[in-house]
Write a protein that holds these residues in place. Structure first.
Motif, PDB file in Angstrom:
ATOM      1  N   THR A 240       5.095  12.123  19.942  1.00  0.00           N
ATOM      2  CA  THR A 240       4.343  11.051  20.595  1.00  0.00           C
ATOM      3  C   THR A 240       5.239  10.259  21.533  1.00  0.00           C
ATOM      4  N   TRP A 241       6.424   9.930  21.054  1.00  0.00           N
ATOM      5  CA  TRP A 241       7.399   9.188  21.856  1.00  0.00           C
ATOM      6  C   TRP A 241       7.768   9.975  23.109  1.00  0.00           C
TER       7      TRP A 241
ATOM      8  N   LEU B 116      -4.429  17.004  29.484  1.00  0.00           N
ATOM      9  CA  LEU B 116      -3.292  17.753  28.952  1.00  0.00           C
ATOM     10  C   LEU B 116      -3.134  17.534  27.445  1.00  0.00           C
ATOM     11  N   LEU B 117      -3.262  16.308  27.021  1.00  0.00           N
ATOM     12  CA  LEU B 117      -3.146  16.015  25.595  1.00  0.00           C
ATOM     13  C   LEU B 117      -4.293  16.643  24.808  1.00  0.00           C
ATOM     14  N   HIS B 118      -5.492  16.597  25.370  1.00  0.00           N
ATOM     15  CA  HIS B 118      -6.643  17.221  24.718  1.00  0.00           C
ATOM     16  C   HIS B 118      -6.451  18.734  24.605  1.00  0.00           C
TER      17      HIS B 118
ATOM     18  N   SER C 220      -5.348  14.685  18.593  1.00  0.00           N
ATOM     19  CA  SER C 220      -6.515  13.917  18.158  1.00  0.00           C
ATOM     20  C   SER C 220      -6.702  12.727  19.096  1.00  0.00           C
ATOM     21  N   HIS C 221      -7.873  12.099  19.005  1.00  0.00           N
ATOM     22  CA  HIS C 221      -8.119  10.915  19.839  1.00  0.00           C
ATOM     23  C   HIS C 221      -7.108   9.819  19.515  1.00  0.00           C
TER      24      HIS C 221
ATOM     25  N   SER D   7     -10.895   5.140  20.378  1.00  0.00           N
ATOM     26  CA  SER D   7     -12.276   5.185  20.884  1.00  0.00           C
ATOM     27  C   SER D   7     -12.298   5.222  22.411  1.00  0.00           C
ATOM     28  N   ASN D   8     -11.364   4.522  23.050  1.00  0.00           N
ATOM     29  CA  ASN D   8     -11.261   4.575  24.509  1.00  0.00           C
ATOM     30  C   ASN D   8     -10.869   5.987  24.948  1.00  0.00           C
TER      31      ASN D   8
END
Length: 178
Positions: free
Chosen positions: A68-69, A133-135, A140-141, A153-154
């Motif tokens: 994530t970082w 790209l992340l999707h 996950s959201h 949610s955004n």
């Protein structure tokens, strides 16, 4: 001054190199998503690696996973470079996203569609590109939100709208039914 394996700097370098190697796919994926040309990708990969190394002493595994970082750093750098390129290209004309999407929809059966889709992704606004790209990386959201600094949610809402937008351009008949 002798540098030994017990030297904290050597330990830090080794730990960083190991983590970066394990997660190099993130850097490569972001570079491919934001740079069409090989040399630009190489430059971006180098810049991401350099900036990640500079920021690594501040990395806290209690606050975020390394992936994530690293995504956050990689995307911030890619978006910054994209903005710089866009400013430099300001006086050059480019096809619009809508024109390109229509072209892909017209040639959906064409084997070059994938290459055209890649071009279209490269022309998405920076946040939408990062979101996609992340999707595509099966995040996950919540993970997408963490990386982009938005709520889960955004992230879900933006992703839904992006999918609708792309679907409507690729399949105009389907969007007429919605």
């Amino acid at each position: 001054m002798d540098i030994t394996a017990t030297d904290p700097i050597v330990d830090l370098q080794h730990r960083f190199a190991q983590l970066l190697s394990q997660h190099q796919g993130i850097v490569l994926k972001v570079a491919r998503g934001y740079c069409a040309h090989l040399e630009d990708r190489r430059d971006l990969i180098q810049e991401i690696s350099t900036q990640a190394w500079r920021a690594f002493p501040g990395f806290d595994p209690q606050r975020a996973q390394f992936s994530t970082w690293l995504y956050r750093i990689a995307l911030n750098i890619a978006i910054s470079q994209l903005r710089g390129r866009e400013l430099r290209r300001h006086h050059h004309s480019e096809a619009t996203l809508d024109d390109d999407l229509a072209s892909v929809a017209d040639n959906a059966e064409d084997s070059a569609s994938l290459a055209q889709l890649n071009t279209l992704i490269q022309r998405l606004p920076a946040l939408d590109r990062a979101l996609l790209l992340l999707h595509l990386d099966d995040c996950s959201h919540r993970e997408i939100g963490d990386v982009l600094g938005i709520s889960a949610s955004n992230a879900a809402t933006r992703l839904h709208r992006l999918r609708q937008q792309l679907r409507s351009h690729f399949n105009p008949a389907d969007s007429a039914r919605d």
